[in-house]
Motif scaffolding. Structure first.
Motif, mmCIF file in Angstrom:
data_model
loop_
_atom_site.group_PDB
_atom_site.id
_atom_site.type_symbol
_atom_site.label_atom_id
_atom_site.label_comp_id
_atom_site.label_asym_id
_atom_site.label_seq_id
_atom_site.Cartn_x
_atom_site.Cartn_y
_atom_site.Cartn_z
ATOM 1 N N ASP A 120 4.180 8.131 8.474
ATOM 2 C CA ASP A 120 5.316 8.000 7.551
ATOM 3 C C ASP A 120 4.995 7.073 6.394
ATOM 4 O O ASP A 120 5.454 7.286 5.268
ATOM 5 C CB ASP A 120 6.552 7.474 8.301
ATOM 6 C CG ASP A 120 7.043 8.456 9.358
ATOM 7 O OD1 ASP A 120 6.818 9.672 9.161
ATOM 8 O OD2 ASP A 120 7.609 8.003 10.374
ATOM 9 N N ARG A 121 4.217 6.047 6.693
ATOM 10 C CA ARG A 121 3.850 5.073 5.646
ATOM 11 C C ARG A 121 2.333 4.854 5.681
ATOM 12 O O ARG A 121 1.839 3.871 6.229
ATOM 13 C CB ARG A 121 4.582 3.746 5.867
ATOM 14 C CG ARG A 121 6.098 3.844 5.772
ATOM 15 C CD ARG A 121 6.724 2.467 5.887
ATOM 16 N NE ARG A 121 6.341 1.596 4.794
ATOM 17 C CZ ARG A 121 6.654 0.305 4.691
ATOM 18 N NH1 ARG A 121 7.354 -0.258 5.669
ATOM 19 N NH2 ARG A 121 6.281 -0.408 3.659
ATOM 20 N N PRO A 122 1.589 5.783 5.101
ATOM 21 C CA PRO A 122 0.121 5.661 5.103
ATOM 22 C C PRO A 122 -0.316 4.395 4.358
ATOM 23 O O PRO A 122 0.272 4.005 3.352
ATOM 24 C CB PRO A 122 -0.344 6.930 4.363
ATOM 25 C CG PRO A 122 0.820 7.858 4.413
ATOM 26 C CD PRO A 122 2.041 7.004 4.412
ATOM 27 N N LEU A 123 -1.352 3.784 4.894
ATOM 28 C CA LEU A 123 -1.919 2.597 4.254
ATOM 29 C C LEU A 123 -3.031 3.041 3.306
ATOM 30 O O LEU A 123 -4.000 3.684 3.719
ATOM 31 C CB LEU A 123 -2.487 1.638 5.311
ATOM 32 C CG LEU A 123 -3.169 0.376 4.768
ATOM 33 C CD1 LEU A 123 -2.189 -0.490 4.003
ATOM 34 C CD2 LEU A 123 -3.808 -0.419 5.909
ATOM 35 N N HIS A 124 -2.876 2.716 2.030
ATOM 36 C CA HIS A 124 -3.849 3.101 1.006
ATOM 37 C C HIS A 124 -4.754 1.905 0.703
ATOM 38 O O HIS A 124 -4.283 0.829 0.330
ATOM 39 C CB HIS A 124 -3.141 3.554 -0.268
ATOM 40 C CG HIS A 124 -2.265 4.756 -0.069
ATOM 41 N ND1 HIS A 124 -2.772 6.034 0.032
ATOM 42 C CD2 HIS A 124 -0.914 4.863 0.070
ATOM 43 C CE1 HIS A 124 -1.782 6.887 0.209
ATOM 44 N NE2 HIS A 124 -0.637 6.206 0.241
ATOM 45 N N ILE A 125 -6.047 2.124 0.866
ATOM 46 C CA ILE A 125 -7.049 1.085 0.602
ATOM 47 C C ILE A 125 -8.045 1.628 -0.410
ATOM 48 O O ILE A 125 -8.564 2.739 -0.238
ATOM 49 C CB ILE A 125 -7.789 0.661 1.889
ATOM 50 C CG1 ILE A 125 -6.784 0.184 2.954
ATOM 51 C CG2 ILE A 125 -8.814 -0.429 1.595
ATOM 52 C CD1 ILE A 125 -7.417 -0.099 4.304
ATOM 53 N N ARG A 126 -8.309 0.869 -1.454
ATOM 54 C CA ARG A 126 -9.255 1.290 -2.490
ATOM 55 C C ARG A 126 -10.436 0.323 -2.554
ATOM 56 O O ARG A 126 -10.247 -0.906 -2.491
ATOM 57 C CB ARG A 126 -8.585 1.321 -3.868
ATOM 58 C CG ARG A 126 -7.523 2.393 -4.044
ATOM 59 C CD ARG A 126 -6.935 2.287 -5.438
ATOM 60 N NE ARG A 126 -7.963 2.463 -6.455
ATOM 61 C CZ ARG A 126 -7.988 1.802 -7.629
ATOM 62 N NH1 ARG A 126 -7.047 0.918 -7.907
ATOM 63 N NH2 ARG A 126 -8.947 2.027 -8.496
ATOM 64 N N LEU A 127 -11.626 0.890 -2.689
ATOM 65 C CA LEU A 127 -12.824 0.101 -2.940
ATOM 66 C C LEU A 127 -13.423 0.607 -4.249
ATOM 67 O O LEU A 127 -13.700 1.808 -4.378
ATOM 68 C CB LEU A 127 -13.851 0.254 -1.813
ATOM 69 C CG LEU A 127 -13.554 -0.448 -0.491
ATOM 70 C CD1 LEU A 127 -12.564 0.345 0.347
ATOM 71 C CD2 LEU A 127 -14.831 -0.659 0.314
ATOM 72 N N TYR A 128 -13.611 -0.289 -5.208
ATOM 73 C CA TYR A 128 -14.133 0.136 -6.507
ATOM 74 C C TYR A 128 -14.869 -1.018 -7.180
ATOM 75 O O TYR A 128 -14.787 -2.177 -6.753
ATOM 76 C CB TYR A 128 -13.006 0.649 -7.401
ATOM 77 C CG TYR A 128 -11.916 -0.358 -7.696
ATOM 78 C CD1 TYR A 128 -11.976 -1.187 -8.817
ATOM 79 C CD2 TYR A 128 -10.813 -0.486 -6.846
ATOM 80 C CE1 TYR A 128 -10.966 -2.097 -9.095
ATOM 81 C CE2 TYR A 128 -9.811 -1.395 -7.106
ATOM 82 C CZ TYR A 128 -9.889 -2.197 -8.235
ATOM 83 O OH TYR A 128 -8.895 -3.114 -8.513
#
Length: 339
Positions: free
Chosen positions: A268-276
């Motif tokens: 229901d509440r996906p955790l979004h993680i970004r590496l850049y």
């Protein structure tokens, strides 16, 4: 006396100066026509000058820094000390002439100046020797402290790498996949094996290429996706030019584990993680969706990574929390100094 943490006992300074003054008086005592007043004045001049040399040379010692630890012998400082010493000794010679009228000023001044130069050189070399010993001791202490900090950081890292909770969750996920005859069960086993093989191979290394760290992260991400499915979204957009840079092993894995530990991860509440990449930094960023019930935390995760960067590179990581984002910036590390 204490200056810039370098300490010389005041007793040593005063007693050595007094001893030098008494030493100067010995030839006078052996003269046939002994003059007590003249002997006392001559000794007092030497005593005062010795005190001046002690305090001046200690106060002008270079400041200790970790980047510029030992500058070695400094001819410039010695020349400055001699020049000022000659000027001070000239003033003391003038004072001696006022107190003892019968002295021939020319020869007396020359003798006093020669004595002053000799005292200045001897004291400068002695103070320099004491200061070098102090620096070497300080360096030794800092090296031992750094070794202890590094060992503590490695120990904490090792405990997190083989986190029993992670292994327990992974085995539960595998059990669920096998029971449901999931086609990816074999892939999961292979990735779990790869992850722990990376752990054994990299745990003794201080730094590994970023490309290898991303291979570790790939195995770790596969395990997380098998467990959380669409509840976690990890996007990697790191500049290929940074792949040849270096990073402490398992840094990215620990940061992602930290994100999962403190935030809600669900369909229901996906955790979004970004590496850049951001200029000379590798950025790990996640949306903040904190759990209602916080897990117990030692606060060592980020501190562990920060201490490793501080120990290896004398740099710190950037921690930038906002109301909606939590951002960590890791300095890009190259193998060669000119980078």
């Amino acid at each position: 006396m204490n200056t810039k943490n370098f300490t010389v006992s005041g007793k040593i300074i005063w007693l050595s100066s007094l001893a030098l003054g008494l030493l100067v008086a010995i030839p006078k005592l052996a003269e046939r026509h002994f003059n007590g007043y003249e002997t006392v004045v001559n000794s007092a001049v030497t005593f005062v000058f010795a005190l001046f040399v002690w305090y001046y040379n200690i106060l002008t010692l270079p400041k200790y820094t970790a980047r510029d630890i030992v500058k070695g012998f400094s001819p410039i400082r010695l020349v400055k000390s001699l020049a000022l010493g000659i000027a001070v000794m000239f003033l003391l010679a003038c004072l001696q002439q006022l107190l003892i009228d019968q002295l021939d000023f020319g020869p007396a001044m020359l003798m006093i100046e020669a004595r002053g130069v000799l005292v200045n050189i001897c004291f400068y070399m002695f103070i320099h020797y004491l200061y070098q010993n102090y620096l070497h001791q300080k360096i030794g202490i800092e090296l031992e402290r750094a070794k202890m900090d590094n060992l503590a950081a490695q120990y904490e890292l090792l405990k997190q790498q083989v986190n029993p909770h992670f292994l327990f969750n992974s085995l539960n996920t595998l059990k669920y996949m096998v029971e449901n005859k999931d086609d990816h069960s074999v892939d999961f086993i292979l990735k779990l094996s790869d992850f722990y093989r990376f752990t054994l191979e990299s745990r003794k290394l201080d730094m590994i290429p970023l490309s290898e760290e991303l291979n570790i992260l790939d195995a770790y991400t596969f395990l997380l996706k098998a467990r959380f499915e669409e509840g976690i979204d990890i996007t990697i957009n790191i500049d290929p030019a940074h792949y040849t840079s270096y990073i402490p092993p398992f840094t990215l894995q620990l940061l992602i584990e930290n994100c999962i530990k403190h935030n809600i991860v669900s369909l229901d509440r996906p955790l979004h993680i970004r590496l850049y990449s951001d200029k000379d930094n590798i950025v790990v960023e996640n949306h903040i969706q904190l759990k209602r019930t916080k897990e117990s935390s030692t606060g060592m995760g980020l501190e562990n990574i920060n201490q490793r960067y501080l120990h290896l590179l004398n740099k710190t990581i950037g921690i930038h929390p906002t109301d909606s984002l939590f951002t960590i910036k890791l300095p890009v590390v190259y193998e060669y100094r000119h980078h």
